[in-house]
Design a protein around this motif. Structure first.
Motif, PDB file in Angstrom:
ATOM      1  N   GLY A  54      -4.118 -13.767 -32.157  1.00 10.28           N
ATOM      2  CA  GLY A  54      -5.380 -13.055 -32.317  1.00 10.28           C
ATOM      3  C   GLY A  54      -5.846 -12.392 -31.037  1.00 10.28           C
ATOM      4  N   GLN A  55      -5.674 -13.073 -29.918  1.00  7.59           N
ATOM      5  CA  GLN A  55      -6.068 -12.478 -28.646  1.00  7.59           C
ATOM      6  C   GLN A  55      -5.181 -11.291 -28.302  1.00  7.59           C
ATOM      7  OE1 GLN A  55      -6.069 -15.752 -25.894  1.00  7.59           O
ATOM      8  NE2 GLN A  55      -8.164 -16.328 -26.413  1.00  7.59           N
ATOM      9  N   GLY A  56      -3.915 -11.379 -28.615  1.00  5.15           N
ATOM     10  CA  GLY A  56      -3.020 -10.250 -28.380  1.00  5.15           C
ATOM     11  C   GLY A  56      -3.392  -9.045 -29.220  1.00  5.15           C
ATOM     12  N   LEU A  57      -3.736  -9.285 -30.485  1.00  8.78           N
ATOM     13  CA  LEU A  57      -4.154  -8.181 -31.343  1.00  8.78           C
ATOM     14  C   LEU A  57      -5.488  -7.595 -30.894  1.00  8.78           C
ATOM     15  CD1 LEU A  57      -3.118  -9.551 -34.842  1.00  8.78           C
ATOM     16  CD2 LEU A  57      -2.014  -7.754 -33.515  1.00  8.78           C
ATOM     17  N   ALA A  58      -6.382  -8.441 -30.393  1.00  9.20           N
ATOM     18  CA  ALA A  58      -7.660  -7.934 -29.877  1.00  9.20           C
ATOM     19  C   ALA A  58      -7.436  -7.071 -28.644  1.00  9.20           C
ATOM     20  CB  ALA A  58      -8.589  -9.101 -29.548  1.00  9.20           C
ATOM     21  N   ALA A  59      -6.549  -7.500 -27.770  1.00  9.62           N
ATOM     22  CA  ALA A  59      -6.237  -6.692 -26.578  1.00  9.62           C
ATOM     23  C   ALA A  59      -5.586  -5.373 -26.986  1.00  9.62           C
ATOM     24  CB  ALA A  59      -5.315  -7.471 -25.644  1.00  9.62           C
ATOM     25  N   LEU A  60      -4.720  -5.407 -27.979  1.00  7.48           N
ATOM     26  CA  LEU A  60      -4.092  -4.195 -28.476  1.00  7.48           C
ATOM     27  C   LEU A  60      -5.144  -3.216 -28.994  1.00  7.48           C
ATOM     28  CD1 LEU A  60      -1.444  -2.679 -29.468  1.00  7.48           C
ATOM     29  CD2 LEU A  60      -1.908  -3.805 -31.644  1.00  7.48           C
ATOM     30  N   GLY A  61      -6.066  -3.723 -29.800  1.00  6.87           N
ATOM     31  CA  GLY A  61      -7.110  -2.856 -30.340  1.00  6.87           C
ATOM     32  C   GLY A  61      -8.029  -2.296 -29.266  1.00  6.87           C
ATOM     33  N   THR A  63      -7.309  -1.783 -26.025  1.00 12.34           N
ATOM     34  CA  THR A  63      -6.623  -0.781 -25.210  1.00 12.34           C
ATOM     35  C   THR A  63      -6.401   0.516 -25.982  1.00 12.34           C
ATOM     36  OG1 THR A  63      -4.495  -1.761 -25.799  1.00 12.34           O
ATOM     37  CG2 THR A  63      -5.469  -2.424 -23.705  1.00 12.34           C
ATOM     38  N   GLN A  64      -6.120   0.409 -27.271  1.00 10.10           N
ATOM     39  CA  GLN A  64      -5.985   1.627 -28.064  1.00 10.10           C
ATOM     40  C   GLN A  64      -7.316   2.347 -28.199  1.00 10.10           C
ATOM     41  OE1 GLN A  64      -4.190   0.534 -31.786  1.00 10.10           O
ATOM     42  NE2 GLN A  64      -2.113   0.595 -30.939  1.00 10.10           N
ATOM     43  N   GLY A  65      -8.388   1.579 -28.366  1.00  3.99           N
ATOM     44  CA  GLY A  65      -9.708   2.199 -28.470  1.00  3.99           C
ATOM     45  C   GLY A  65     -10.125   2.903 -27.199  1.00  3.99           C
ATOM     46  N   PRO A  70     -12.282   7.242 -24.023  1.00  2.00           N
ATOM     47  CA  PRO A  70     -12.649   6.603 -22.756  1.00  2.00           C
ATOM     48  C   PRO A  70     -14.156   6.496 -22.539  1.00  2.00           C
ATOM     49  CG  PRO A  70     -10.991   8.302 -22.406  1.00  2.00           C
ATOM     50  CD  PRO A  70     -11.448   8.421 -23.820  1.00  2.00           C
ATOM     51  N   GLY A  71     -14.934   7.315 -23.197  1.00  2.00           N
ATOM     52  CA  GLY A  71     -16.387   7.260 -23.035  1.00  2.00           C
ATOM     53  C   GLY A  71     -17.015   6.017 -23.645  1.00  2.00           C
ATOM     54  N   ALA A  72     -16.306   5.379 -24.568  1.00  2.00           N
ATOM     55  CA  ALA A  72     -16.833   4.180 -25.230  1.00  2.00           C
ATOM     56  C   ALA A  72     -16.365   2.904 -24.553  1.00  2.00           C
ATOM     57  CB  ALA A  72     -16.415   4.180 -26.693  1.00  2.00           C
ATOM     58  N   LEU A  75     -18.856  -0.330 -24.320  1.00  3.34           N
ATOM     59  CA  LEU A  75     -19.075  -1.022 -25.590  1.00  3.34           C
ATOM     60  C   LEU A  75     -17.801  -1.733 -26.050  1.00  3.34           C
ATOM     61  CD1 LEU A  75     -20.913  -1.673 -27.961  1.00  3.34           C
ATOM     62  CD2 LEU A  75     -20.113   0.443 -29.033  1.00  3.34           C
ATOM     63  N   ILE A  76     -16.667  -1.076 -25.902  1.00  2.98           N
ATOM     64  CA  ILE A  76     -15.401  -1.693 -26.308  1.00  2.98           C
ATOM     65  C   ILE A  76     -15.111  -2.923 -25.455  1.00  2.98           C
ATOM     66  CG2 ILE A  76     -12.904  -1.342 -26.384  1.00  2.98           C
ATOM     67  CD1 ILE A  76     -13.470   1.559 -27.201  1.00  2.98           C
ATOM     68  N   GLN A  77     -15.389  -2.827 -24.164  1.00  2.00           N
ATOM     69  CA  GLN A  77     -15.143  -3.967 -23.282  1.00  2.00           C
ATOM     70  C   GLN A  77     -16.043  -5.138 -23.643  1.00  2.00           C
ATOM     71  OE1 GLN A  77     -15.713  -3.113 -19.137  1.00  2.00           O
ATOM     72  NE2 GLN A  77     -14.860  -5.064 -18.474  1.00  2.00           N
ATOM     73  N   PHE A  78     -17.304  -4.860 -23.941  1.00  2.75           N
ATOM     74  CA  PHE A  78     -18.237  -5.929 -24.347  1.00  2.75           C
ATOM     75  C   PHE A  78     -17.770  -6.594 -25.626  1.00  2.75           C
ATOM     76  CE2 PHE A  78     -21.902  -7.132 -26.954  1.00  2.75           C
ATOM     77  CZ  PHE A  78     -22.382  -8.183 -26.182  1.00  2.75           C
ATOM     78  N   MET A  79     -17.408  -5.785 -26.621  1.00  2.72           N
ATOM     79  CA  MET A  79     -16.964  -6.352 -27.897  1.00  2.72           C
ATOM     80  C   MET A  79     -15.629  -7.093 -27.745  1.00  2.72           C
ATOM     81  SD  MET A  79     -19.391  -5.706 -29.835  1.00  2.72           S
ATOM     82  CE  MET A  79     -18.856  -5.965 -31.487  1.00  2.72           C
ATOM     83  N   PHE A  80     -14.773  -6.612 -26.851  1.00  2.09           N
ATOM     84  CA  PHE A  80     -13.493  -7.269 -26.591  1.00  2.09           C
ATOM     85  C   PHE A  80     -13.711  -8.659 -25.999  1.00  2.09           C
ATOM     86  CE2 PHE A  80     -10.015  -7.834 -23.365  1.00  2.09           C
ATOM     87  CZ  PHE A  80      -9.028  -8.185 -24.260  1.00  2.09           C
TER      88      PHE A  80
END
Length: 103
Positions: A54-61, A63-65, A70-72, A75-80
């Motif tokens: 699950g952590q690997g898939l979260a990191a994948l999502g 980094t893809q996001g 890049p402007g988000a 928010l992506i880092q907080f949710m990650f």
């Protein structure tokens, strides 16, 4: 689809066998808690393995996001980080349950 059917048939067979393990210790001649440490180790291994996936898939999502937008990044880092905390808490809850159950 065929493989999924076999998985559900196997689970059904396992669930039907549960009453056999619900016998009291006196009728089987052995201790009813003899398999608790083994089950605890297997359970912790499964919980840790799936938390790692699950952590690997979260990191994948994440980094893809970030690579797509890049402007988000904030928010992506907080949710990650929040998602990683929730995923890791599942393994910690499993460990707490194991410490409470195994003596």
């Amino acid at each position: 689809m065929r493989r999924l059917r076999y998985v559900f048939m196997s689970l059904a067979a396992l669930f039907m066998a549960v009453p056999a393990f619900a016998q009291s210790a006196g009728s089987t001649g052995g201790s009813s808690n003899s398999f608790v440490p083994l089950a605890a180790g297997i359970g912790m291994g499964i919980a840790s393995g799936f938390c790692g996936i699950g952590q690997g898939l979260a990191a994948l999502g994440a980094t893809q996001g970030v690579s797509r937008n890049p402007g988000a990044r904030p928010l992506i880092q907080f949710m990650f980080i929040l998602g990683l905390a929730f995923i890791e808490s599942l393994a910690l809850f499993t460990m707490v349950i194991i410490f409470a159950k195994v003596r």
